[in-house]
Write a protein that holds these residues in place. Structure first.
Motif, mmCIF file in Angstrom:
data_model
loop_
_atom_site.group_PDB
_atom_site.id
_atom_site.type_symbol
_atom_site.label_atom_id
_atom_site.label_comp_id
_atom_site.label_asym_id
_atom_site.label_seq_id
_atom_site.Cartn_x
_atom_site.Cartn_y
_atom_site.Cartn_z
ATOM 1 N N VAL A 1 0.857 -1.184 0.000
ATOM 2 C CA VAL A 1 0.000 0.000 0.000
ATOM 3 C C VAL A 1 0.897 1.239 0.000
ATOM 4 C CG1 VAL A 1 -1.762 1.282 1.269
ATOM 5 C CG2 VAL A 1 -1.836 -1.203 1.232
ATOM 6 N N LEU B 1 0.838 5.242 0.361
ATOM 7 C CA LEU B 1 0.024 6.354 0.838
ATOM 8 C C LEU B 1 0.610 7.668 0.324
ATOM 9 C CD1 LEU B 1 -0.429 5.253 4.554
ATOM 10 C CD2 LEU B 1 -1.982 4.858 2.636
ATOM 11 N N LEU C 1 -3.043 5.019 -2.648
ATOM 12 C CA LEU C 1 -4.143 5.697 -1.974
ATOM 13 C C LEU C 1 -3.778 7.164 -1.802
ATOM 14 C CD1 LEU C 1 -4.841 3.050 0.798
ATOM 15 C CD2 LEU C 1 -6.140 3.418 -1.291
ATOM 16 N N LEU D 1 -4.592 10.170 0.066
ATOM 17 C CA LEU D 1 -5.285 10.496 1.314
ATOM 18 C C LEU D 1 -6.033 11.815 1.254
ATOM 19 C CD1 LEU D 1 -2.563 9.320 3.849
ATOM 20 C CD2 LEU D 1 -4.538 8.047 2.963
ATOM 21 N N ASP E 1 -13.635 7.473 5.950
ATOM 22 C CA ASP E 1 -12.926 6.587 5.024
ATOM 23 C C ASP E 1 -11.826 5.766 5.681
ATOM 24 O OD1 ASP E 1 -14.495 7.248 2.839
ATOM 25 O OD2 ASP E 1 -13.203 8.908 2.237
ATOM 26 N N ARG F 1 -12.368 2.032 5.651
ATOM 27 C CA ARG F 1 -11.928 1.324 4.443
ATOM 28 C C ARG F 1 -10.421 1.044 4.486
ATOM 29 N NH1 ARG F 1 -11.404 4.711 -0.466
ATOM 30 N NH2 ARG F 1 -9.633 3.634 -1.314
ATOM 31 N N LEU F 2 -9.665 1.941 5.117
ATOM 32 C CA LEU F 2 -8.209 1.807 5.140
ATOM 33 C C LEU F 2 -7.709 0.796 6.171
ATOM 34 C CD1 LEU F 2 -6.954 5.481 4.762
ATOM 35 C CD2 LEU F 2 -7.245 3.739 3.022
#
Length: 78
Positions: A4, A6, A36, A38, A63, A66-67
């Motif tokens: 992931v 960020l 993602l 942010l 949100d 979801r993370l």
């Protein structure tokens, strides 16, 4: 392996994002992260209620819900 990435800057093509992309590309072709951004998400501040410690649950409906599973399952977060 889940990776992931960020991105925190509102500029998706700015200097910070370019540096992050360079770092990711230097990891080799197998490091295909889920990106993602942010800034595009609705994430509120923690209000210090403590439910995350007691019940492993955050009552804030934003949100981050979801993370959490993405971050929990990630082998690598950049």
């Amino acid at each position: 392996m889940r990776h992931v990435a960020l991105f925190g800057s509102p500029k998706k093509r700015g200097h910070s994002a370019s540096l992050h992309e360079a770092f990711i590309s230097g990891m080799g072709p197998g490091a295909a992260p889920e990106r993602l951004f942010l800034y595009d998400l609705n994430i509120g501040p923690c209000d210090g209620c403590g439910r995350c410690r007691e019940e492993l649950f955050c009552p804030l409906d934003d949100d981050m819900l979801r993370l959490y599973p993405l971050l929990r399952d990630a082998a690598l977060v950049t």
